[in-house]
Design an enzyme around this catalytic site. Structure first.
Site, PDB file in Angstrom:
ATOM      1  N   GLU A  95       0.824  -1.199   0.000  1.00 49.37           N
ATOM      2  CA  GLU A  95       0.000   0.000   0.000  1.00 49.37           C
ATOM      3  C   GLU A  95       0.865   1.259   0.000  1.00 49.37           C
ATOM      4  O   GLU A  95       1.931   1.303   0.604  1.00 49.37           O
ATOM      5  CB  GLU A  95      -0.931  -0.029   1.222  1.00 49.37           C
ATOM      6  CG  GLU A  95      -1.860  -1.236   1.137  1.00 49.37           C
ATOM      7  CD  GLU A  95      -2.832  -1.377   2.303  1.00 49.37           C
ATOM      8  OE1 GLU A  95      -3.771  -2.167   2.141  1.00 49.37           O
ATOM      9  OE2 GLU A  95      -2.656  -0.724   3.345  1.00 49.37           O
ATOM     10  N   CYS A 108       3.598   8.231   1.178  1.00 56.22           N
ATOM     11  CA  CYS A 108       4.161   7.294   2.144  1.00 56.22           C
ATOM     12  C   CYS A 108       4.360   5.979   1.399  1.00 56.22           C
ATOM     13  O   CYS A 108       3.406   5.377   0.905  1.00 56.22           O
ATOM     14  CB  CYS A 108       3.164   7.154   3.296  1.00 56.22           C
ATOM     15  SG  CYS A 108       3.662   5.964   4.538  1.00 56.22           S
ATOM     16  N   CYS A 115       6.368  -7.252   6.937  1.00 52.75           N
ATOM     17  CA  CYS A 115       7.495  -6.783   7.737  1.00 52.75           C
ATOM     18  C   CYS A 115       7.886  -7.894   8.697  1.00 52.75           C
ATOM     19  O   CYS A 115       7.040  -8.624   9.192  1.00 52.75           O
ATOM     20  CB  CYS A 115       7.112  -5.527   8.525  1.00 52.75           C
ATOM     21  SG  CYS A 115       8.516  -4.763   9.372  1.00 52.75           S
ATOM     22  N   CYS A 119       6.806  -5.504  15.623  1.00 56.65           N
ATOM     23  CA  CYS A 119       6.470  -4.510  16.644  1.00 56.65           C
ATOM     24  C   CYS A 119       5.039  -4.793  17.121  1.00 56.65           C
ATOM     25  O   CYS A 119       4.143  -5.029  16.313  1.00 56.65           O
ATOM     26  CB  CYS A 119       6.581  -3.093  16.085  1.00 56.65           C
ATOM     27  SG  CYS A 119       8.260  -2.698  15.559  1.00 56.65           S
ATOM     28  N   CYS A 122       1.776  -2.747  15.765  1.00 57.03           N
ATOM     29  CA  CYS A 122       1.691  -2.435  14.334  1.00 57.03           C
ATOM     30  C   CYS A 122       0.980  -3.546  13.588  1.00 57.03           C
ATOM     31  O   CYS A 122       1.331  -4.721  13.732  1.00 57.03           O
ATOM     32  CB  CYS A 122       3.095  -2.228  13.760  1.00 57.03           C
ATOM     33  SG  CYS A 122       3.092  -1.831  12.000  1.00 57.03           S
ATOM     34  N   CYS A 336      -0.834   5.533  10.149  1.00 61.84           N
ATOM     35  CA  CYS A 336       0.397   4.855  10.565  1.00 61.84           C
ATOM     36  C   CYS A 336       0.071   3.508  11.201  1.00 61.84           C
ATOM     37  O   CYS A 336      -0.758   3.423  12.094  1.00 61.84           O
ATOM     38  CB  CYS A 336       1.152   5.671  11.610  1.00 61.84           C
ATOM     39  SG  CYS A 336       1.572   7.309  11.095  1.00 61.84           S
TER      40      CYS A 336
END
Ligand code: SAH
Length: 362
Positions: A95, A108, A115, A119, A122, A336
């Site tokens: 995205e 962005c 990933c 974390c 997230c 975010c």
């Protein structure tokens, strides 16, 4: 020559483009012209590149191609933010988000499919990890955005899906293309790489690039950061902070942007603010407080606006520039930490996932 061995010119920096053309027996300036056609003018058909000699065009058809991923879905937010879901050639999705703000247009950009860093707050992390994007797939997000908007973005933040410093060899040339005069001409201060703190890669980055640096800090001490940003167990704060300081040491005007997600009851107390002030003493800093953006299945909650403001004022009183980042695009899951794409997880992390945050509320 078979399709598979054609070079995708989209992913070549100026230097690589010149070398490729020399390899074809052509003058390097033709390479620079082609670079300009592709990135500045958005022209990807060799036959439409009027200053490329006919014979060279024929060679290009044989040896090269310009392959772009496609926008599978455009999601507009009520606040003007747009999310593009990009379908890669292997069918996976990443995205890209466009954030218009006060005359600025920021995009962005994602660096990986998923990933690997895990974390705890997230949602990209929950998707697991599949692979790195290549240079072409990274710059393609800027190419597509430029065409959609009708102009290049004023700012690029490498803050989409993935950890950019874990994909160093592709992210660095892609950021070079963003800054390239023959391409997007974005100044180095307006290209920002955001990292969770892979220290050796940060040290390497300093040698080759002077883009702006944002670091996902999220906690002022190792005990808490170990839980929120697990890469901290490998590269703790006593390594990270000096590496960040060194990154901007060549220029007194530069600052590190610290990203700090505000998690209710986890990292948002006055004691945390004080510890943060101590940690950042002597480091030219700007702190971005990010209200936590929830996603399905998370146990975290966002700190109240009042609590965030108290935290921010505490930092300001200590002379640290601190802003609260406006939440943008959360109605389309574009804020975010909300980017998920569609990722075939290869890390099998769900088999080893253990809950690591005790302090959070139910
Ligand atoms: N992997 C890089 C790039 C991601 S940038 C990095 O860690 O910096 C995206 C930013 O949003 C990071 O600071 C990340 O920690 C933060 N973030 C992740 N999940 C979030 C959430 N749910 N709410 C608010 N911010 C989040």
């Amino acid at each position: 020559m078979s399709e598979a061995s054609k070079t995708n010119l989209l992913g070549l920096t100026k230097g690589a483009m010149e070398a490729f053309f020399e390899g074809l027996g052509a003058k390097p300036f033709h390479g620079r012209n082609v670079l300009k056609w592709i990135h500045k003018h958005g022209v990807v058909d060799f036959d439409a590149m009027s200053d490329v000699p006919k014979a060279l065009r024929r060679t290009l058809h044989e040896m090269a191609e310009v392959t772009l991923p496609r926008i599978a879905l455009t999601q507009p937010s009520a606040d003007g933010t747009l999310k593009w879901v990009i379908e890669l050639v292997d069918g996976q999705h990443v995205e890209t988000v466009y954030i218009p703000d006060d005359g600025r247009s920021t995009i962005c950009v994602s660096s990986q499919v998923g990933c690997a860093l895990d974390c705890s707050f997230c949602s990209t992390a929950q998707q697991g990890f599949n692979r790195n994007l290549d240079i072409a797939e990274i710059i393609a997000q800027v190419w597509l955005a430029t065409r959609e908007l009708g102009h290049p973005p004023t700012n690029v933040v490498m803050m989409g899906m993935g950890e950019p410093l874990a994909n160093f060899d592709n992210v660095v040339p892609a950021m070079e293309l963003m800054q390239e005069d023959l391409a997007y001409m974005i100044s180095k201060s307006r290209v920002t790489i955001s990292t969770s703190g892979i220290v050796p890669a940060l040290v390497r980055l300093r040698e080759v690039s002077d883009v702006s640096l944002a670091v996902s800090l999220h906690a002022p001490d190792n005990a808490l950061r170990d839980q929120l940003v697990p890469i901290n167990r490998k590269y703790p704060l006593e390594q990270l902070i000096p590496a960040c300081k060194a990154f901007i040491a060549n220029d007194k005007r530069r600052k590190i942007t610290w990203e700090y997600v505000m998690l209710d009851g986890v990292n948002d107390s006055i004691a945390h603010a004080k510890a943060l002030i101590r940690l950042l003493q002597g480091v030219p800093s700007k702190v971005n407080l990010i209200p936590f953006n929830p996603f399905p299945g998370t146990a975290y909650e966002t700190s109240s606006a009042d609590r965030i403001e108290v935290f921010r004022q505490r930092l300001k009183r200590a002379g640290i520039m601190a802003i609260t980042r406006k939440t943008r695009g959360d109605d389309i899951d574009a804020a975010c930490g909300q980017l998920v794409g569609r990722v075939k997880d290869r890390s099998r992390r769900h088999l080893r996932r253990i809950p690591i945050v005790q302090e959070q509320r139910p």
